[in-house]
Design a protein around this motif. Structure first.
Motif, PDB file in Angstrom:
ATOM      1  N   VAL A 201     -21.147 108.650  -3.610  1.00 61.90           N
ATOM      2  CA  VAL A 201     -21.197 109.075  -5.009  1.00 61.90           C
ATOM      3  C   VAL A 201     -22.659 109.356  -5.355  1.00 61.90           C
ATOM      4  O   VAL A 201     -23.535 108.524  -5.113  1.00 61.90           O
ATOM      5  CB  VAL A 201     -20.609 107.979  -5.933  1.00 61.90           C
TER       6      VAL A 201
ATOM      7  N   LEU B 201     -12.073 105.767  -7.813  1.00 60.07           N
ATOM      8  CA  LEU B 201     -12.729 104.571  -7.281  1.00 60.07           C
ATOM      9  C   LEU B 201     -12.785 103.497  -8.349  1.00 60.07           C
ATOM     10  O   LEU B 201     -12.396 102.352  -8.122  1.00 60.07           O
ATOM     11  CB  LEU B 201     -14.147 104.893  -6.806  1.00 60.07           C
TER      12      LEU B 201
ATOM     13  N   ASN C 257     -13.814 109.541  -5.569  1.00 61.21           N
ATOM     14  CA  ASN C 257     -14.421 109.839  -4.278  1.00 61.21           C
ATOM     15  C   ASN C 257     -14.207 111.320  -3.970  1.00 61.21           C
ATOM     16  O   ASN C 257     -13.659 112.059  -4.788  1.00 61.21           O
ATOM     17  CB  ASN C 257     -13.864 108.928  -3.176  1.00 61.21           C
TER      18      ASN C 257
ATOM     19  N   TRP D 207     -19.226 105.560  -0.512  1.00 64.93           N
ATOM     20  CA  TRP D 207     -18.438 106.775  -0.703  1.00 64.93           C
ATOM     21  C   TRP D 207     -19.301 107.990  -0.989  1.00 64.93           C
ATOM     22  O   TRP D 207     -18.798 109.082  -1.206  1.00 64.93           O
ATOM     23  CB  TRP D 207     -17.415 106.578  -1.827  1.00 64.93           C
TER      24      TRP D 207
END
Length: 115
Positions: A47, A27, A21, A45
């Motif tokens: 991504v 993660l 993250n 998050w």
């Protein structure tokens, strides 16, 4: 397409690289088999992309390097100095700070050639 957005991956895909993250916390490690819940976590998050196994040999393959933890820690210190007068915990400020750390870490891992 070696890297895919979390919106493009599907349950059953296997991560080829570790996914972190913005706080440089892991993660999911490489080898994680994605399911719907894990894909939601990637999206939550923020991504941007993940490398999925079986795609590395693609002719379109372009390796993407995640910043090292050392670069992220250095970037965090630099960004804290820049935001020292900003005391807000507003979600937008927090998000801007996290993005600044990530972008600074990426640029420090890939220094520009000096002329």
């Amino acid at each position: 397409m070696p890297n895919r957005s979390p919106h493009e991956v599907k349950a059953g895909d296997i991560l080829a690289d570790d996914v972190f993250n913005l706080d440089a916390r892991l993660l999911f490690p490489a080898g994680t088999k994605l399911n719907e819940k894990k894909i939601e976590i990637l999206m939550m998050w923020g991504v941007e992309s993940v490398n999925v196994e079986g795609l590395a040999d693609s002719a379109e393959s372009i390796p993407v390097k995640n910043p090292s933890n050392i670069a992220k820690q250095d970037a965090e210190l630099q960004i804290q100095k820049r935001f020292k007068l900003v005391k807000s915990s507003h979600p937008v400020v927090v998000a801007v700070r996290e993005i600044a750390v990530l972008e600074s870490a990426k640029s420090s891992d890939h220094p520009l050639p000096q002329s």
